[in-house]
Design an enzyme around this catalytic site. Structure first.
Site, PDB file in Angstrom:
ATOM      1  N   CYS A 272       3.253 -16.147   1.585  1.00  0.00           N
ATOM      2  CA  CYS A 272       2.720 -14.773   1.593  1.00  0.00           C
ATOM      3  C   CYS A 272       1.285 -14.922   1.092  1.00  0.00           C
ATOM      4  CB  CYS A 272       3.539 -13.895   0.660  1.00  0.00           C
ATOM      5  SG  CYS A 272       5.262 -13.759   1.154  1.00  0.00           S
ATOM      6  N   ALA A 273       0.413 -15.366   1.968  1.00  0.00           N
ATOM      7  CA  ALA A 273      -0.831 -15.997   1.522  1.00  0.00           C
ATOM      8  C   ALA A 273      -2.013 -15.061   1.285  1.00  0.00           C
ATOM      9  CB  ALA A 273      -1.236 -17.047   2.540  1.00  0.00           C
ATOM     10  N   ALA A 274      -2.056 -13.955   2.020  1.00  0.00           N
ATOM     11  CA  ALA A 274      -3.290 -13.159   2.036  1.00  0.00           C
ATOM     12  C   ALA A 274      -3.489 -12.365   0.733  1.00  0.00           C
ATOM     13  CB  ALA A 274      -3.224 -12.186   3.212  1.00  0.00           C
ATOM     14  N   PRO A 275      -4.730 -12.223   0.275  1.00  0.00           N
ATOM     15  CA  PRO A 275      -5.992 -12.642   0.900  1.00  0.00           C
ATOM     16  C   PRO A 275      -6.395 -14.089   0.647  1.00  0.00           C
ATOM     17  CG  PRO A 275      -6.453 -11.374  -1.065  1.00  0.00           C
ATOM     18  CD  PRO A 275      -4.954 -11.379  -0.926  1.00  0.00           C
ATOM     19  N   GLY A 276      -5.554 -14.883  -0.008  1.00  0.00           N
ATOM     20  CA  GLY A 276      -5.816 -16.317  -0.042  1.00  0.00           C
ATOM     21  C   GLY A 276      -6.320 -16.866  -1.360  1.00  0.00           C
ATOM     22  N   GLY A 277      -6.243 -16.081  -2.431  1.00  0.00           N
ATOM     23  CA  GLY A 277      -6.708 -16.562  -3.737  1.00  0.00           C
ATOM     24  C   GLY A 277      -5.967 -17.824  -4.156  1.00  0.00           C
ATOM     25  N   LYS A 278      -4.644 -17.803  -3.999  1.00  0.00           N
ATOM     26  CA  LYS A 278      -3.860 -18.960  -4.445  1.00  0.00           C
ATOM     27  C   LYS A 278      -3.872 -20.062  -3.388  1.00  0.00           C
ATOM     28  CE  LYS A 278      -1.161 -15.809  -7.228  1.00  0.00           C
ATOM     29  NZ  LYS A 278      -1.454 -14.546  -6.517  1.00  0.00           N
ATOM     30  N   ASP A 342       4.567 -16.069  -3.136  1.00  0.00           N
ATOM     31  CA  ASP A 342       3.903 -14.983  -3.888  1.00  0.00           C
ATOM     32  C   ASP A 342       4.310 -13.690  -3.184  1.00  0.00           C
ATOM     33  OD1 ASP A 342       2.278 -13.524  -5.513  1.00  0.00           O
ATOM     34  OD2 ASP A 342       0.383 -14.279  -4.714  1.00  0.00           O
ATOM     35  N   CYS A 395       3.400 -10.081  -9.150  1.00  0.00           N
ATOM     36  CA  CYS A 395       2.471  -9.482 -10.125  1.00  0.00           C
ATOM     37  C   CYS A 395       3.120  -8.177 -10.598  1.00  0.00           C
ATOM     38  CB  CYS A 395       1.081  -9.272  -9.541  1.00  0.00           C
ATOM     39  SG  CYS A 395       1.027  -8.333  -8.025  1.00  0.00           S
TER      40      CYS A 395
HETATM   41  C1  LIG Z   1       1.109 -10.461  -3.435  1.00  0.00           C
HETATM   42  S1  LIG Z   1       0.377 -10.547  -1.870  1.00  0.00           S
HETATM   43  C2  LIG Z   1      -0.107 -12.229  -1.782  1.00  0.00           C
HETATM   44  C3  LIG Z   1      -1.346 -12.562  -2.553  1.00  0.00           C
HETATM   45  C4  LIG Z   1      -1.859 -13.959  -2.239  1.00  0.00           C
HETATM   46  N1  LIG Z   1      -0.852 -14.959  -2.447  1.00  0.00           N
HETATM   47  C5  LIG Z   1      -3.090 -14.311  -3.046  1.00  0.00           C
HETATM   48  O1  LIG Z   1      -2.995 -14.988  -4.068  1.00  0.00           O
HETATM   49  O2  LIG Z   1      -4.185 -13.921  -2.632  1.00  0.00           O
HETATM   50  C6  LIG Z   1       1.777 -10.494  -0.813  1.00  0.00           C
HETATM   51  C7  LIG Z   1       1.464 -10.735   0.652  1.00  0.00           C
HETATM   52  O3  LIG Z   1       2.720 -10.832   1.333  1.00  0.00           O
HETATM   53  C8  LIG Z   1       2.533 -10.351   2.646  1.00  0.00           C
HETATM   54  N2  LIG Z   1       3.881 -10.063   3.196  1.00  0.00           N
HETATM   55  C9  LIG Z   1       4.666  -8.989   2.974  1.00  0.00           C
HETATM   56  N3  LIG Z   1       5.851  -9.123   3.599  1.00  0.00           N
HETATM   57  C10 LIG Z   1       5.813 -10.327   4.217  1.00  0.00           C
HETATM   58  C11 LIG Z   1       6.731 -11.036   5.037  1.00  0.00           C
HETATM   59  N4  LIG Z   1       7.928 -10.534   5.323  1.00  0.00           N
HETATM   60  N5  LIG Z   1       6.351 -12.234   5.519  1.00  0.00           N
HETATM   61  C12 LIG Z   1       5.122 -12.750   5.253  1.00  0.00           C
HETATM   62  N6  LIG Z   1       4.212 -12.117   4.478  1.00  0.00           N
HETATM   63  C13 LIG Z   1       4.560 -10.933   3.974  1.00  0.00           C
HETATM   64  C14 LIG Z   1       1.624  -9.155   2.491  1.00  0.00           C
HETATM   65  O4  LIG Z   1       0.942  -8.879   3.689  1.00  0.00           O
HETATM   66  C15 LIG Z   1       0.687  -9.635   1.364  1.00  0.00           C
HETATM   67  O5  LIG Z   1      -0.493 -10.162   1.896  1.00  0.00           O
END
Ligand SMILES: C[S@@+](CC[C@H](N)C(=O)[O-])C[C@H]1O[C@@H](n2cnc3c(N)ncnc32)[C@H](O)[C@@H]1O
Length: 452
Positions: A272-278, A342, A395
């Site tokens: 669950c990468a976006a916006p990509g900080g980790k 994440d 978080c």
């Molecule tokens: C907490 S954020 C991730 C923050 C990211 N890891 C960072 O450090 O920048 C959760 C992410 O999960 C994505 N998401 C939600 N449901 C999902 C799914 N079923 N499969 C993949 N990604 C999903 C969302 O779009 C969101 O970008």
């Protein structure tokens, strides 16, 4: 250069519209980006301040009015104007004492009481709501000036006004953290400081610090990789941004990537990468083959932008738009050595940086996100190599999304072994010496060989 200067009545009008958008489920960020650029900074500062004091603002509005106006915008406008008028009266010596809920913090927008009342009434005229509406706003604000003490007294036993969170949220924290709930709520109402994570592949902490200091930014090092800035700043204008020398990342979030203990050559999934900080942090730590997934294409595009800026893009990185639960759509059957999960959550741990979250969430969201997290974790577990590690991150401070989720994971997967990790980190307010941090939950699982 933008020649247009926003007037206070325009700022109030737009702020109230943004606050009304939050009432109907839109985030403040979403509402703010729709504004003309010349209005955005001032509206953002007013609306954030309002969200941090929204329980009080609404309680005062309810005390002032026997019946709420039908227009959501006008409702928000009255609540907002009362809050700002209180701050203006304290600032200009027209109030003997600050009400306990409205300390004049650095973020508080500063106006004179006279200007505030005049411009709040003018905002209603700009919105063309007619004489009765502008008369109502004028009457409510003048009454507050005369009877401020009565307004304060009327909400003394109102927990929502005192803690500026919805009643269900306060109840939940009390149940989860009998000793700490007040500290959590207090931390949520304090604005965070800017914290950077140095991109060790591009720069050293010493070099980034000296660039910042040379440009006049007071900052100090926090450990080996992080830097805290004393004052707020436009991130993109800071030295080293374009060169990819650092990323903005809270101290709690910086703890994620190292917990996976990745090694050169490993296959790693950021699910669950976006916006990509980790994602970026993982790539800074080792030479890995990385798959970054997110189901939101717009958000995944931001991962690409961030990795490009940080000079971390390579043919070893693949970005996929996919639902992590549908592994048949994105997994080629080769197990991963490490998985960062994440997962989406209520974000109840990051209210200090997104104060609208407290007013956007409903109690039922906790159960819904907990279920979604479980489905994602169960799908990802199938893609993990024996001996591999999965890091669960949220978080959030709600126990269902933290320790409850980790325990349930062990119950469902007999081949999961829990490894040491920080567990629940509670949010902590910034002070003169430290930037504080967000609330996060971390659990690490290793996949044992299973005798079936
Ligand atoms: C907490 S954020 C991730 C923050 C990211 N890891 C960072 O450090 O920048 C959760 C992410 O999960 C994505 N998401 C939600 N449901 C999902 C799914 N079923 N499969 C993949 N990604 C999903 C969302 O779009 C969101 O970008």
């Amino acid at each position: 250069m933008n020649a247009t200067t926003a007037t206070l009545s325009e700022i109030l009008l737009s702020s109230s519209r943004c606050l009304a958008a939050v009432q109907t489920g839109h985030s403040l960020t979403e509402a703010l980006v729709k504004l003309p650029t010349h209005l955005r900074p001032a509206v953002q500062s007013v609306a954030w301040y309002a969200m941090r004091h929204w329980g009080l603002a609404q309680a005062w509005r309810d005390f002032a009015l026997s019946r709420k106006p039908a227009k959501p915008w006008l409702n928000c406008h009255i609540a907002l104007s009362l809050l700002l008028l209180d701050a203006a009266m304290i600032e200009h010596g027209q109030a003997k004492e600050a009400s306990p809920q409205t300390p004049l913090d650095k973020q508080c927008p500063r106006y004179t009481p006279h200007t505030l009342v005049d411009q709040a009434v003018h905002a209603v005229e700009l919105a063309k709501l007619g004489k009765p509406a502008s008369g109502l706003v004028n009457a409510v604000l003048r009454r507050f000036q005369r009877e401020r003490h009565a307004f304060i007294k009327a909400v003394t036993n109102n927990a929502v006004a005192q803690w500026n969170h919805p009643a269900w949220w306060i109840r939940k924290l009390k149940a989860n953290y009998p000793a700490d709930w007040q500290n959590i709520l207090r931390a949520n109402q304090t604005p965070p400081k800017l914290v950077l994570r140095v991109n060790r592949r591009r720069a050293s902490i010493e070099a980034v610090m000296s660039e910042l200091l040379a440009a006049g930014h007071h900052c100090h090092a926090l450990g080996e990789n992080a830097i805290s800035l004393e004052d707020s700043a436009v991130v993109t204008a800071l030295p080293g941004f374009d060169q990819g020398h650092w990323s903005v990342q809270d101290l709690s979030a910086q703890r994620a990537a190292p917990l996976l203990d990745i090694k050169n050559g490993q296959r790693v999934l950021d699910a669950c990468a976006a916006p990509g900080g980790k994602t970026a942090h993982l790539l800074e730590l080792a030479d890995i083959e990385l798959t970054a997934l997110d189901q939101d294409p717009m958000r995944l595009a931001r991962v690409a932008d961030n990795l490009t800026r940080l000079r971390l893009m390579s043919d070893k990185v693949s970005l996929r738009v996919a639902d992590a639960r549908a592994i048949e759509q994105w997994w080629n059957g080769q197990p991963f050595d490490a998985i960062l999960a994440d997962v989406p959550c209520t974000a109840s741990g990051v209210v200090r940086r997104h104060p609208d979250i407290a007013w956007l969430r409903r109690e039922s969201d906790v159960m819904q996100t907990t279920r979604l997290q479980q489905e994602i974790l169960d799908a990802l577990w199938q893609t993990l190599a024996t001996g591999g590690r999965l890091l669960l991150v949220t978080c959030s401070v709600f126990q269902e999304e933290g320790e409850g989720q980790a325990q349930a994971m062990l119950t469902r997967h007999a081949d999961a072994k829990r490894l040491p990790a920080p567990g629940q980190i509670l949010p902590c307010a910034a002070n003169a010496r430290a930037p504080g941090h967000d609330g996060f939950f971390y659990a690490v699982f290793e996949r044992k060989a299973c005798n079936r």
